[in-house]
Design an enzyme around this catalytic site. Structure first.
Site, PDB file in Angstrom:
ATOM      1  N   HIS A  72     -11.425   7.417   4.103  1.00  0.00           N
ATOM      2  CA  HIS A  72     -12.654   7.759   3.390  1.00  0.00           C
ATOM      3  C   HIS A  72     -13.292   9.054   3.868  1.00  0.00           C
ATOM      4  O   HIS A  72     -14.265   9.521   3.290  1.00  0.00           O
ATOM      5  CB  HIS A  72     -13.632   6.576   3.446  1.00  0.00           C
ATOM      6  CG  HIS A  72     -13.276   5.511   2.452  1.00  0.00           C
ATOM      7  ND1 HIS A  72     -14.197   4.845   1.689  1.00  0.00           N
ATOM      8  CD2 HIS A  72     -12.072   5.034   2.063  1.00  0.00           C
ATOM      9  CE1 HIS A  72     -13.579   3.989   0.889  1.00  0.00           C
ATOM     10  NE2 HIS A  72     -12.290   4.078   1.119  1.00  0.00           N
ATOM     11  N   SER A  89      -8.189  10.061  -0.865  1.00  0.00           N
ATOM     12  CA  SER A  89      -6.761   9.905  -1.133  1.00  0.00           C
ATOM     13  C   SER A  89      -6.101  11.231  -1.479  1.00  0.00           C
ATOM     14  O   SER A  89      -6.722  12.104  -2.090  1.00  0.00           O
ATOM     15  CB  SER A  89      -6.567   8.953  -2.306  1.00  0.00           C
ATOM     16  OG  SER A  89      -6.859   7.637  -1.921  1.00  0.00           O
ATOM     17  N   LYS A 142      -7.475  -1.069 -12.158  1.00  0.00           N
ATOM     18  CA  LYS A 142      -6.053  -0.749 -11.991  1.00  0.00           C
ATOM     19  C   LYS A 142      -5.448  -1.555 -10.833  1.00  0.00           C
ATOM     20  O   LYS A 142      -4.336  -2.073 -10.938  1.00  0.00           O
ATOM     21  CB  LYS A 142      -5.877   0.750 -11.743  1.00  0.00           C
ATOM     22  CG  LYS A 142      -4.456   1.231 -11.936  1.00  0.00           C
ATOM     23  CD  LYS A 142      -4.343   2.734 -11.812  1.00  0.00           C
ATOM     24  CE  LYS A 142      -2.897   3.167 -11.911  1.00  0.00           C
ATOM     25  NZ  LYS A 142      -2.749   4.627 -11.779  1.00  0.00           N
ATOM     26  N   ASP A 143      -6.200  -1.669  -9.748  1.00  0.00           N
ATOM     27  CA  ASP A 143      -5.722  -2.470  -8.612  1.00  0.00           C
ATOM     28  C   ASP A 143      -5.613  -3.950  -8.990  1.00  0.00           C
ATOM     29  O   ASP A 143      -4.683  -4.639  -8.557  1.00  0.00           O
ATOM     30  CB  ASP A 143      -6.662  -2.312  -7.405  1.00  0.00           C
ATOM     31  CG  ASP A 143      -6.383  -1.025  -6.627  1.00  0.00           C
ATOM     32  OD1 ASP A 143      -5.354  -0.370  -6.921  1.00  0.00           O
ATOM     33  OD2 ASP A 143      -7.172  -0.673  -5.741  1.00  0.00           O
ATOM     34  N   GLU A 191      14.764 -11.408  10.351  1.00  0.00           N
ATOM     35  CA  GLU A 191      14.412 -11.376   8.938  1.00  0.00           C
ATOM     36  C   GLU A 191      14.723  -9.990   8.372  1.00  0.00           C
ATOM     37  O   GLU A 191      14.822  -9.015   9.120  1.00  0.00           O
ATOM     38  CB  GLU A 191      12.922 -11.686   8.790  1.00  0.00           C
ATOM     39  CG  GLU A 191      12.586 -13.084   9.271  1.00  0.00           C
ATOM     40  CD  GLU A 191      12.119 -13.976   8.144  1.00  0.00           C
ATOM     41  OE1 GLU A 191      12.987 -14.571   7.479  1.00  0.00           O
ATOM     42  OE2 GLU A 191      10.899 -14.057   7.931  1.00  0.00           O
TER      43      GLU A 191
HETATM   44  C1  HEM Z   1      -1.678  -3.762   7.104  1.00  0.00           C
HETATM   45  C2  HEM Z   1      -1.139  -2.793   6.547  1.00  0.00           C
HETATM   46  C3  HEM Z   1      -1.843  -1.727   5.724  1.00  0.00           C
HETATM   47  C4  HEM Z   1      -2.920  -1.824   4.898  1.00  0.00           C
HETATM   48  C5  HEM Z   1      -3.684  -3.075   4.577  1.00  0.00           C
HETATM   49  C6  HEM Z   1      -3.159  -0.503   4.356  1.00  0.00           C
HETATM   50  C7  HEM Z   1      -4.160  -0.202   3.465  1.00  0.00           C
HETATM   51  C8  HEM Z   1      -4.347   1.014   2.868  1.00  0.00           C
HETATM   52  C9  HEM Z   1      -5.208   1.269   1.748  1.00  0.00           C
HETATM   53  C10 HEM Z   1      -6.056   0.229   1.016  1.00  0.00           C
HETATM   54  C11 HEM Z   1      -5.088   2.570   1.426  1.00  0.00           C
HETATM   55  C12 HEM Z   1      -5.730   3.283   0.257  1.00  0.00           C
HETATM   56  C13 HEM Z   1      -4.924   3.093  -1.026  1.00  0.00           C
HETATM   57  C14 HEM Z   1      -3.638   3.860  -1.053  1.00  0.00           C
HETATM   58  O1  HEM Z   1      -3.665   5.078  -0.901  1.00  0.00           O
HETATM   59  O2  HEM Z   1      -2.573   3.256  -1.251  1.00  0.00           O
HETATM   60  C15 HEM Z   1      -4.207   3.169   2.388  1.00  0.00           C
HETATM   61  C16 HEM Z   1      -3.840   4.512   2.422  1.00  0.00           C
HETATM   62  C17 HEM Z   1      -2.867   5.045   3.251  1.00  0.00           C
HETATM   63  N1  HEM Z   1      -2.043   4.362   4.123  1.00  0.00           N
HETATM   64 FE1  HEM Z   1      -2.170   2.385   4.542  1.00  0.00          FE
HETATM   65  N2  HEM Z   1      -2.248   0.373   4.884  1.00  0.00           N
HETATM   66  C18 HEM Z   1      -1.433  -0.339   5.716  1.00  0.00           C
HETATM   67  C19 HEM Z   1      -0.392   0.149   6.443  1.00  0.00           C
HETATM   68  C20 HEM Z   1       0.017   1.485   6.445  1.00  0.00           C
HETATM   69  C21 HEM Z   1       1.148   1.962   7.148  1.00  0.00           C
HETATM   70  C22 HEM Z   1       2.077   1.104   7.992  1.00  0.00           C
HETATM   71  C23 HEM Z   1       1.226   3.304   6.884  1.00  0.00           C
HETATM   72  C24 HEM Z   1       2.315   4.234   7.362  1.00  0.00           C
HETATM   73  C25 HEM Z   1       2.352   4.982   8.227  1.00  0.00           C
HETATM   74  C26 HEM Z   1       0.123   3.667   6.055  1.00  0.00           C
HETATM   75  C27 HEM Z   1      -0.161   4.949   5.601  1.00  0.00           C
HETATM   76  C28 HEM Z   1      -1.172   5.257   4.707  1.00  0.00           C
HETATM   77  C29 HEM Z   1      -1.477   6.588   4.228  1.00  0.00           C
HETATM   78  C30 HEM Z   1      -0.754   7.858   4.640  1.00  0.00           C
HETATM   79  C31 HEM Z   1      -2.551   6.448   3.305  1.00  0.00           C
HETATM   80  C32 HEM Z   1      -3.210   7.544   2.505  1.00  0.00           C
HETATM   81  C33 HEM Z   1      -2.439   7.583   1.242  1.00  0.00           C
HETATM   82  C34 HEM Z   1      -2.811   8.663   0.279  1.00  0.00           C
HETATM   83  O3  HEM Z   1      -3.988   8.864   0.058  1.00  0.00           O
HETATM   84  O4  HEM Z   1      -1.888   9.248  -0.248  1.00  0.00           O
HETATM   85  N3  HEM Z   1      -0.583   2.538   5.793  1.00  0.00           N
HETATM   86  N4  HEM Z   1      -3.745   2.195   3.260  1.00  0.00           N
END
Ligand code: HEM
Lengths: 252, 424
Positions: free
Chosen positions: B213, B217, B241-242, B285
């Site tokens: 935030h 994004s 959308k989500d 797994e």
């Molecule tokens: C428990 C696991 C995770 C949750 C609940 C989570 C949740 C989220 C949410 C809600 C967003 C915003 C929506 C989106 O851009 O898709 C986000 C963005 C992001 N997440 Fe995660 N995430 C998790 C794990 C990870 C992991 C393992 C990575 C990898 C390294 C990661 C990398 C990113 C990145 C780079 C963004 C920004 C994406 C963009 O704006 O293009 N996330 N995450």
């Protein structure tokens, strides 16, 4: 340990150049009543299967995760359940004199085990352990198909070149082909109450159906709830999609 | 987006003391989001929802589960048979683990494709990798709890890994075990930690979102937003959308739960743990098999370092190295859309990871089509994994000539509409 010995013995026999690989063939798929999204357990087969289990398999195998009372969910009346339970003896106690005693099983007991402990089970089976059958259909690759294949997979004569060890039996589908369980079924081993002819094939299908139920008594609930849930979700998702289109229609 | 005011006196009273209402307004309703996000951006929210599902079902399971070697297996079966809807809760938790990893892997590969890890989102990415590591630990610990054959032997194999470290290795292993083999103390502490770690993940996700935030994004074009014409308020556009994405996801998830609940399970885990009998092959797994393949790929000592230690380091390294990706990728352009060569090697990398996963399922000595051992395939795939990250990414960023991305998101969208009109 036994597995290692078996494995070693098998490796030696294989070394003798037999065509039979250690890997057993894939068990053929059967048309089970409980197959598919709408499949349920055939109630008559379950009753016959219970009979085969109590009259044959229960001599060696326990079914410890199943309670007699569970039979209620497949249409047994309270009286019938009591009658099934009474066939088994269980140890209870200590009583007021501090003594253990045996009594007929009650609906609230788990299926009684034929042996007091694992050692006794082995001792009675030439060192081999007859495993508990409660989750057997989930515990083997191939599930029900495999169980049935093993029960009917005995051959009187091992293929040429295969040496079956003393006390073991040749089985086409058991991994390694040498199983310590003597062929448990023979034609007319039981006399079915409903008059069905008790062929090996029939008894094997019936007892396997019963064991599939034993492994997952909630399968029918699962499928029923699943169909309702997925239908609801499908409609909901379609509506959400329409709503999404509507909300986004002013974005350029 | 004017800053909102509230008239309800209770709301006002609370808002003055703890601004939850303006916080919600700012972060969930007005929150500015690029208007061109595609469906790959759904997976972040799906991961969050899946985490919540895991925590809720997990807490209910823990009410009925007994962490003792003599009762654990039976208590799980009691949940399946005698607890009201216990079978449903357990199957949701069991398949939820697989779904969680599937969603997070897609989420990560989305980031790799669109360069979401590049400045200024490095912290966001690094926290993501820490989340991934914590998830792996949680999943491994959870897998041990039903105390089946695979539980026991996976615990034995994985904890034994630490014995690879010279001198401190053996003491670490018995410290982890709480004894001289995997036994009751091990099961007890694994249960305790399996309960703890999801809340750690929850906290990490919070920080992850905090970082998100700050700079908002990324988007499929990989360019920054330039003004109000490029963005939409999160609500209602992305909430709906989500939600739609959630519907599709739940159809798949519950499809497994209700109609193929044991699809991801090794049958051996329905056999109660038996320390005297090793299963013919021990496999983790599916979501951990790529790392298992890397662990087993190293069969040779290098200089004085024993193979086992290198294997362990390669395995941990394969995850930790991802922390460096923002700097290993030297290209200035974020989105693979404008990187003609990266776009292709990206897919080689995806395939390489899938190959590793498949190799991890097979015994190293087994032969693929009678021609080449899985060990050899695993070694080649492991080498390529590191080659991609350590060599291809840095070098390609320097050599490749990217196409120039559009001026702005709205410019790109208008241009696309123009082309469509022309074509019509
Ligand atoms: C428990 C696991 C995770 C949750 C609940 C989570 C949740 C989220 C949410 C809600 C967003 C915003 C929506 C989106 O851009 O898709 C986000 C963005 C992001 N997440 Fe995660 N995430 C998790 C794990 C990870 C992991 C393992 C990575 C990898 C390294 C990661 C990398 C990113 C990145 C780079 C963004 C920004 C994406 C963009 O704006 O293009 N996330 N995450």
């Amino acid at each position: 340990m036994r597995k290692f010995v078996l494995g070693a013995a098998l490796a030696l026999t294989l070394g003798a150049g037999t065509a039979f690989a250690a890997e057993a063939p894939k068990p053929p798929a059967q048309a089970w009543s409980f197959n598919g999204v709408f499949g349920t357990f055939d109630r008559a087969a379950l009753r016959r299967g219970l009979q085969v289990y109590t009259e044959v398999c229960a001599a060696c195998h326990s079914l410890g995760l199943v309670y007699y009372r569970h039979l209620q969910s497949i249409g047994f009346s309270e009286e019938e359940i009591k009658a099934v339970a009474r066939e088994f003896e269980v140890e209870d106690g200590p009583n007021d004199d501090g003594e253990m005693f045996t009594r007929p099983a009650k609906p609230t007991d788990p299926f009684a085990s034929p042996f007091p402990n694992d050692q006794a089970a082995r001792a009675a089976n030439a060192g081999a352990f007859p495993p508990d059958l409660s989750v057997m259909t989930k515990a083997r690759k191939g599930g029900e198909d495999y169980l049935h294949a093993v029960l009917v997979g005995y051959r009187d004569e091992a293929p040429a070149g295969v040496e079956v060890m003393e006390g073991l039996f040749f089985n086409e589908y058991f991994p390694g082909h040498q199983i310590a369980m003597p062929p448990p079924l023979a034609d007319d081993a039981v006399e079915y109450a409903d008059g069905t002819k008790a062929t090996v094939q029939q008894m094997s299908m019936d007892v396997t159906t019963f064991l599939a139920w034993a492994a997952e008594p909630t399968m029918e609930d699962r499928k029923r709830l699943g169909i309702k849930t997925l239908l609801f979700l499908l409609v909901l998702t379609a509506m959400l999609y329409a709503l999404k289109r509507k909300v986004w229609s002013d974005v350029h | 987006m004017t800053s909102p005011t509230w008239n309800n006196p209770v709301v006002k009273w609370i808002e003055y003391r703890l601004p939850v209402f303006s916080f919600t307004q700012e972060h969930l309703i007005d929150y500015p989001t690029p208007k061109n996000l595609n469906y790959w951006w759904n997976f972040g929210s799906l991961a969050g929802i899946t985490l919540t599902i895991m925590i809720v079902t997990g807490i209910v399971l823990a009410m009925h589960y007994t962490p003792h070697v003599d009762y654990a297996f039976e208590s799980v079966e009691r949940i399946m048979r005698d607890v009201n809807y216990g079978w449903l809760i357990r199957y949701v938790h069991m398949n939820g683990g697989s779904m969680f990893f599937a969603v997070v892997y897609i989420h990560i590969f989305r980031g790799l494709y669109y360069g979401s890890y590049k400045a200024p989102r490095e912290m966001l990415w690094i926290i993501g990798i820490i989340i991934l590591l914590t998830m792996m630990a949680t999943a491994f610990l959870g897998y041990v709890l039903p105390w089946g054959q695979m539980s026991f032997w996976a615990a034995t194999v994985i904890t034994n890994m630490f014995s690879a470290f010279p001198l401190i290795g053996e003491p670490i292993v018995s410290w982890l075990w709480g004894g001289f083999s995997v036994d009751n103390p091990t099961l007890n502490r694994f249960f305790s930690l399996h309960y703890l770690l999801p809340f750690v993940i929850f906290g990490l996700v919070f920080v992850h979102l905090w970082a998100l935030h700050v700079h908002h994004s990324n988007n499929p074009l990989g360019i920054d937003t330039k003004g109000p014409q490029d963005i939409l308020p999160f609500h209602p556009y992305y909430t709906i959308k989500d939600l739609f994405g959630l519907g599709v996801f739940m159809l798949v998830f519950l499809g497994f739960v209700f109609f193929a609940p044991n699809f991801f399970v090794e049958p051996d885990n329905y056999i109660k743990a038996n320390p005297m009998q090793t299963p013919t092959h021990i496999v983790p797994e599916w979501y951990l098999t790529p790392f298992y393949a890397i662990l087993r790929a190293i069969t040779f000592d290098i200089w004085f370092i024993p193979a086992k230690l290198i294997g362990v380091m390669a395995m941990f390294g394969s995850v930790l190295i991802l922390v460096l990706v923002p700097w290993l990728d030297t290209s200035k352009v974020r989105s693979a859309r404008y990187r003609p060569i990266y776009k292709q090697v990206y897919w080689f990398f995806v395939i390489d990871c899938i190959v590793l996963g498949w190799v991890g399922f097979n015994s190293p000595d087994a032969m693929f089509m009678g021609a080449v051992s899985f060990l050899r395939i695993g070694q080649v795939a492991t080498a390529y994994y590191f080659l991609h990250l350590l060599v291809v990414m840095p070098v390609l960023g320097k050599l490749e000539r990217p196409r120039s991305p559009p001026e702005s998101i709205s410019a790109a969208v208008t241009k696309e509409t123009d082309t469509v009109t022309e074509a019509a």
